[in-house]
Design a protein around this motif. Structure first.
Motif, PDB file in Angstrom:
ATOM      1  N   LEU A 365       0.837  -1.192   0.000  1.00  0.00           N
ATOM      2  CA  LEU A 365       0.000   0.000   0.000  1.00  0.00           C
ATOM      3  C   LEU A 365       0.876   1.247   0.000  1.00  0.00           C
ATOM      4  CD1 LEU A 365      -2.425  -1.142   2.840  1.00  0.00           C
ATOM      5  CD2 LEU A 365      -2.808  -1.379   0.379  1.00  0.00           C
ATOM      6  N   ASP A 366       0.247   2.413  -0.218  1.00  0.00           N
ATOM      7  CA  ASP A 366       0.967   3.670  -0.039  1.00  0.00           C
ATOM      8  C   ASP A 366       1.510   3.737   1.380  1.00  0.00           C
ATOM      9  OD1 ASP A 366       0.456   4.487  -2.601  1.00  0.00           O
ATOM     10  OD2 ASP A 366      -1.321   5.645  -2.078  1.00  0.00           O
ATOM     11  N   LEU A 367       2.628   4.419   1.552  1.00  0.00           N
ATOM     12  CA  LEU A 367       3.316   4.400   2.840  1.00  0.00           C
ATOM     13  C   LEU A 367       2.552   5.107   3.954  1.00  0.00           C
ATOM     14  CD1 LEU A 367       7.025   5.062   1.763  1.00  0.00           C
ATOM     15  CD2 LEU A 367       6.025   2.906   2.528  1.00  0.00           C
ATOM     16  N   VAL A 368       1.957   6.254   3.654  1.00  0.00           N
ATOM     17  CA  VAL A 368       1.421   7.110   4.724  1.00  0.00           C
ATOM     18  C   VAL A 368      -0.004   7.541   4.410  1.00  0.00           C
ATOM     19  CG1 VAL A 368       1.861   9.135   6.163  1.00  0.00           C
ATOM     20  CG2 VAL A 368       3.749   8.065   4.927  1.00  0.00           C
ATOM     21  N   TYR A 369      -0.872   7.395   5.391  1.00  0.00           N
ATOM     22  CA  TYR A 369      -2.201   8.009   5.343  1.00  0.00           C
ATOM     23  C   TYR A 369      -2.624   8.330   6.766  1.00  0.00           C
ATOM     24  CZ  TYR A 369      -3.471   7.457   0.422  1.00  0.00           C
ATOM     25  OH  TYR A 369      -3.538   7.581  -0.942  1.00  0.00           O
ATOM     26  N   GLU A 370      -3.128   9.517   6.976  1.00  0.00           N
ATOM     27  CA  GLU A 370      -3.527   9.928   8.316  1.00  0.00           C
ATOM     28  C   GLU A 370      -4.718   9.130   8.835  1.00  0.00           C
ATOM     29  OE1 GLU A 370      -4.085  14.167   7.937  1.00  0.00           O
ATOM     30  OE2 GLU A 370      -2.077  14.405   7.084  1.00  0.00           O
ATOM     31  N   HIS A 371      -5.654   8.780   7.948  1.00  0.00           N
ATOM     32  CA  HIS A 371      -6.859   8.094   8.414  1.00  0.00           C
ATOM     33  C   HIS A 371      -6.577   6.687   8.936  1.00  0.00           C
ATOM     34  CE1 HIS A 371      -6.776   6.968   4.018  1.00  0.00           C
ATOM     35  NE2 HIS A 371      -6.918   5.783   4.572  1.00  0.00           N
ATOM     36  N   ARG A 372      -5.375   6.163   8.703  1.00  0.00           N
ATOM     37  CA  ARG A 372      -5.025   4.849   9.247  1.00  0.00           C
ATOM     38  C   ARG A 372      -4.933   4.869  10.771  1.00  0.00           C
ATOM     39  NH1 ARG A 372      -0.322   3.338   4.790  1.00  0.00           N
ATOM     40  NH2 ARG A 372      -1.763   2.944   3.056  1.00  0.00           N
ATOM     41  N   ASN A 373      -4.966   6.046  11.351  1.00  0.00           N
ATOM     42  CA  ASN A 373      -4.896   6.175  12.803  1.00  0.00           C
ATOM     43  C   ASN A 373      -6.273   6.307  13.446  1.00  0.00           C
ATOM     44  OD1 ASN A 373      -1.820   6.669  13.623  1.00  0.00           O
ATOM     45  ND2 ASN A 373      -2.197   7.605  11.637  1.00  0.00           N
ATOM     46  N   TYR A 374      -7.322   6.086  12.698  1.00  0.00           N
ATOM     47  CA  TYR A 374      -8.669   6.326  13.214  1.00  0.00           C
ATOM     48  C   TYR A 374      -8.935   5.498  14.476  1.00  0.00           C
ATOM     49  CZ  TYR A 374     -13.622   7.595  12.889  1.00  0.00           C
ATOM     50  OH  TYR A 374     -14.874   8.108  13.128  1.00  0.00           O
ATOM     51  N   PHE A 375      -8.602   4.222  14.466  1.00  0.00           N
ATOM     52  CA  PHE A 375      -8.728   3.413  15.678  1.00  0.00           C
ATOM     53  C   PHE A 375      -7.470   3.512  16.525  1.00  0.00           C
ATOM     54  CE2 PHE A 375      -8.239  -0.309  18.303  1.00  0.00           C
ATOM     55  CZ  PHE A 375      -9.497  -0.471  18.863  1.00  0.00           C
ATOM     56  N   ALA A 376      -6.314   3.500  15.893  1.00  0.00           N
ATOM     57  CA  ALA A 376      -5.048   3.519  16.630  1.00  0.00           C
ATOM     58  C   ALA A 376      -4.946   4.722  17.556  1.00  0.00           C
ATOM     59  CB  ALA A 376      -3.879   3.497  15.652  1.00  0.00           C
ATOM     60  N   SER A 377      -5.498   5.862  17.152  1.00  0.00           N
ATOM     61  CA  SER A 377      -5.433   7.063  17.993  1.00  0.00           C
ATOM     62  C   SER A 377      -6.209   6.882  19.291  1.00  0.00           C
ATOM     63  CB  SER A 377      -5.957   8.274  17.215  1.00  0.00           C
ATOM     64  OG  SER A 377      -7.295   8.062  16.789  1.00  0.00           O
ATOM     65  N   PHE A 378      -7.251   6.075  19.265  1.00  0.00           N
ATOM     66  CA  PHE A 378      -7.982   5.751  20.502  1.00  0.00           C
ATOM     67  C   PHE A 378      -7.048   5.063  21.497  1.00  0.00           C
ATOM     68  CE2 PHE A 378     -10.598   2.222  22.490  1.00  0.00           C
ATOM     69  CZ  PHE A 378     -10.993   2.974  23.586  1.00  0.00           C
ATOM     70  N   GLY A 379      -6.181   4.191  20.972  1.00  0.00           N
ATOM     71  CA  GLY A 379      -5.233   3.517  21.849  1.00  0.00           C
ATOM     72  C   GLY A 379      -4.296   4.487  22.545  1.00  0.00           C
ATOM     73  N   LEU A 380      -3.817   5.487  21.824  1.00  0.00           N
ATOM     74  CA  LEU A 380      -2.917   6.469  22.438  1.00  0.00           C
ATOM     75  C   LEU A 380      -3.630   7.273  23.526  1.00  0.00           C
ATOM     76  CD1 LEU A 380      -0.916   7.842  19.370  1.00  0.00           C
ATOM     77  CD2 LEU A 380      -0.159   6.203  21.106  1.00  0.00           C
ATOM     78  N   LEU A 381      -4.876   7.661  23.279  1.00  0.00           N
ATOM     79  CA  LEU A 381      -5.617   8.427  24.289  1.00  0.00           C
ATOM     80  C   LEU A 381      -5.939   7.557  25.499  1.00  0.00           C
ATOM     81  CD1 LEU A 381      -8.036  10.744  22.295  1.00  0.00           C
ATOM     82  CD2 LEU A 381      -5.658  11.050  22.929  1.00  0.00           C
ATOM     83  N   LEU A 382      -6.196   6.280  25.267  1.00  0.00           N
ATOM     84  CA  LEU A 382      -6.438   5.363  26.382  1.00  0.00           C
ATOM     85  C   LEU A 382      -5.192   5.223  27.250  1.00  0.00           C
ATOM     86  CD1 LEU A 382      -8.716   3.501  27.444  1.00  0.00           C
ATOM     87  CD2 LEU A 382      -7.676   1.647  26.116  1.00  0.00           C
ATOM     88  N   THR A 383      -4.034   5.452  26.654  1.00  0.00           N
ATOM     89  CA  THR A 383      -2.769   5.359  27.381  1.00  0.00           C
ATOM     90  C   THR A 383      -2.495   6.604  28.213  1.00  0.00           C
ATOM     91  OG1 THR A 383      -1.813   3.932  25.678  1.00  0.00           O
ATOM     92  CG2 THR A 383      -0.276   5.072  27.115  1.00  0.00           C
ATOM     93  N   ILE A 384      -2.752   7.798  27.659  1.00  0.00           N
ATOM     94  CA  ILE A 384      -2.293   9.019  28.342  1.00  0.00           C
ATOM     95  C   ILE A 384      -3.380   9.757  29.123  1.00  0.00           C
ATOM     96  CG2 ILE A 384      -0.501   9.322  26.590  1.00  0.00           C
ATOM     97  CD1 ILE A 384      -2.199  11.855  25.728  1.00  0.00           C
ATOM     98  N   VAL A 385      -4.632   9.727  28.661  1.00  0.00           N
ATOM     99  CA  VAL A 385      -5.660  10.544  29.320  1.00  0.00           C
ATOM    100  C   VAL A 385      -5.907  10.102  30.762  1.00  0.00           C
ATOM    101  CG1 VAL A 385      -8.101  11.218  29.284  1.00  0.00           C
ATOM    102  CG2 VAL A 385      -6.754  11.277  27.178  1.00  0.00           C
TER     103      VAL A 385
END
Length: 643
Positions: A365-385
């Motif tokens: 696939l193409d190397l970079v797309y911002e929307h690939r973080n749609y679920f992954a970003s939830f994981g980061l917020l679950l870690t820090i918030v």
């Protein structure tokens, strides 16, 4: 982690979690509202605007079937997402406002699911239930809704596929946690656990393949929060182990066995600027970079187009490749070492890393797309918030709350600012070109927008802007032939002189590397403009460019099909057109468009016997009746007596 006496801290005087969640939803609507008035963009055109099968006028089975199986984005066609676009068109036509508004509604629903899921996960990790946990869950969900990195999943219409797929992922994960809690408290609910994974995964895949990650996310929850245990803490639940063997392990092995032959075939990487090895190296830098893009975004980092990203040629080329590998290994170590002391930290990191396993590893696939973080970003917020939203009695509590408030304010501000740019095509093109001056695509899109605004009027002030911008785009490293195509077509349509250098660069770029999808689209646009009589190329032809592209090993079937149409419509060379059409159909026998072109050419040449065979192949591809109209037309033409 978040325990405490709520009365001791005066929580009764604080707004409820639902109130905070309502505020988060309203802020999200406010942030995105100005962006709903924007236009379609990039892949919206082949998937929606130019996809006639989606433009429903009536609700009938053949029309719905054609719409469902019309997406060019995937071999699996993503029928659920396509049908949602079709229903949008049936209700409001090709008005992008309502398409984007539908995406926003899906995003808000996903935010509510994030809230419900986060609240259950917090209770599991904390071992209790206090009003403060609901407030933390609301902060996680509100932050996720407002994250600038998730904007393209909302305002980029075609990425409804991502939002819709995650609607099922989040619902399935929420239902799994709920049913698993029921199993541990009552001993019943195993079938609901199985259904919560199997059914949402199946439905989500109909929107986008990323939904297949649901069983993996559930496995992470099971490992870190439930421990695969029955209601008795000393015994593994065999039913749960069997569920993951059936719904995760078996599909994983089967999928790898299916994918590996094509992934390991170098020919499948020929059209890319990277190989399997260099892609894996590059993705370590990219996935690492997604973390600051998510938590501490800047306009220059979230630039939508990322085609300028350097491919990692080796461990130290660039040096950040090795540093990123070390960083990702460190995250894996944190997951393991913190799994008992701070399970939410481990769970959030596994969500983030797991969210990139499909798109950030072996697939070409193409190397970079911002929307690939749609679920992954939830994981980061679950870690820090949860770390930031602590009881007021904790050390540095006020500082942590201030930091969380600053993050939320920053996310809201950048999302609002970016959405405003998305609300107008010219404003967006200028904004993206400014954010990423080294992106060939961003610079081309600004030049092309100037062309559109010029209306091909030589007196328009946008003409000089378009020439200057497209020349810049054409000069950037690794740029496709889009800018040359736009320069040639604009001059041809206005009757202006065409720079010989544009034509030479176009041919050189086609010869230098295997044709990309953008290159083929550019040639198709040039060919169509000439065939329609709208472009006079002053005696030049596209033949050298086609030959340069076809000289590479295993050329793209679409390039052959485009050359076939050019040979038929412009060159008036039926032998060349037939040869190219045959080769395209042979190279990609499951693509109906190539079979249709072949049948038409064979019929026009009077070769009805071979045309009948090709039509038979087309009938075999007519799943659900989506090709009924086309087959009927071709059948009528074949039945006509030869003249």
């Amino acid at each position: 982690m978040l325990r405490g006496d709520p009365k001791a801290h005066g929580s009764s005087a604080l707004p409820s979690a639902r109130t905070w969640m309502l505020v988060g939803l309203l802020l999200t609507i406010a942030a995105y509202w100005s962006g709903l008035s924007g236009a379609f963009l990039f892949d919206d055109y082949p998937n929606i605007v130019n996809n006639q099968a989606l433009h429903l006028k009536d609700l009938d089975v053949p029309g719905l079937s054609r719409a469902a199986l019309s997406s060019p984005s995937s071999e699996l066609k993503r029928p659920l997402a396509s049908l949602s676009f079709a229903f949008n068109h049936l209700a409001t036509g090709l008005d992008p406002f309502w398409m984007k508004a539908t995406n926003l509604i899906i995003h808000l629903l996903n935010g509510l699911l994030v809230y419900g899921l986060a609240k259950r996960l917090l209770r599991l990790a904390d071992g209790g239930d206090t009003p403060r946990l609901g407030g933390v869950a609301a902060a996680i969900a509100s932050g996720w809704l407002l994250l600038p990195i998730n904007l393209s999943a909302v305002l980029y219409v075609v990425q409804r596929m991502e939002g819709l797929a995650n609607l099922f992922v989040l619902f399935g994960l929420w239902l799994y946690v709920k049913s698993r809690q029921r199993m541990q408290s009552r001993g019943t609910g195993v079938w609901l656990c199985i259904a919560s994974l199997a059914i949402p995964t199946a439905l989500g895949v109909l929107a986008k393949e990323s939904a297949v990650m649901l069983p993996l996310y559930a496995f992470c929850v099971e490992w870190l929060l439930f421990g695969f245990l029955t209601s008795r803490a000393d015994r593994r639940d065999v039913r749960i182990l069997a569920t993951f063997a059936l719904l995760l392990a078996v599909p994983l092995v089967a999928g790898l066995l299916w994918l590996l032959p094509s992934v390991l075939n170098p020919e499948n990487w020929a059209a890319r600027d990277f190989t399997l090895g260099t892609r894996l190296l590059s993705e370590t830098r990219i996935v690492t970079g997604y973390i600051p893009w998510t938590l501490f975004p800047t306009p220059s980092s979230l630039s939508f187009y990322h085609d300028q990203v350097e491919v990692s040629a080796g461990l130290f080329s660039p040096w950040t490749t090795f540093a990123s590998i070390i960083f990702l290994v460190a995250l894996a170590v944190i997951v393991w070492t913190m799994r008992k002391r701070a399970p939410l930290v481990s769970l959030g990191l596994t969500f983030f890393l797991g969210g990139h396993l499909l798109t950030g590893t072996i697939l070409p696939l193409d190397l970079v797309y911002e929307h690939r973080n749609y679920f992954a970003s939830f994981g980061l917020l679950l870690t820090i918030v949860p770390f930031l939203a602590v009881d007021s009695a904790r050390s540095f509590a006020r500082f942590r709350w201030m930091l969380l408030g600053l993050l939320l304010a920053g996310w809201f501000s950048l999302t609002t600012f970016t959405a405003y740019a998305w609300g107008d095509p010219l404003r967006l093109a200028r904004d993206l070109a400014t954010r990423n001056p080294n992106s060939p695509r961003a610079q081309y899109e600004l030049g092309f927008t100037y062309v559109v605004y010029s209306h091909y009027l030589p007196s328009s002030p946008f003409v000089s802007l378009a020439y200057e911008q497209l020349e810049l785009a054409a000069s950037l490293p690794r740029s496709p032939i889009l800018a040359e195509q736009a320069l040639i077509m604009m001059s041809a349509r206005m009757g202006s002189p065409q720079n010989e250098e544009w034509w030479n660069n176009l041919i050189i770029k086609m010869a230098r590397r295997k044709a990309s999808a953008d290159d083929i689209s550019a040639l198709a646009a040039l060919a169509t403009c000439q065939a329609n009589g709208d472009c006079d190329y002053q005696g030049r032809t596209l033949v050298p460019a086609f030959l340069a592209g076809l000289a590479h090993a295993n050329p793209e079937p679409r390039l052959m099909a485009t050359y076939a149409e050019y040979a038929w419509n412009v060159l008036r060379d039926p032998d060349l057109a037939l040869r190219m059409a045959r080769e395209a159909a042979r190279a990609s026998p499951t693509e109906p468009a190539y079979q249709v072109t072949l049948v038409r050419i064979l019929t026009a040449l009077g070769n009805k016997e071979e045309a009948e065979r090709a039509l038979g192949g087309l009938r075999a591809l007519n799943h659900g009746g989506q090709l009924d109209d086309e087959i009927e037309k071709l059948t009528r033409v074949l039945a006509e007596p030869a003249h």
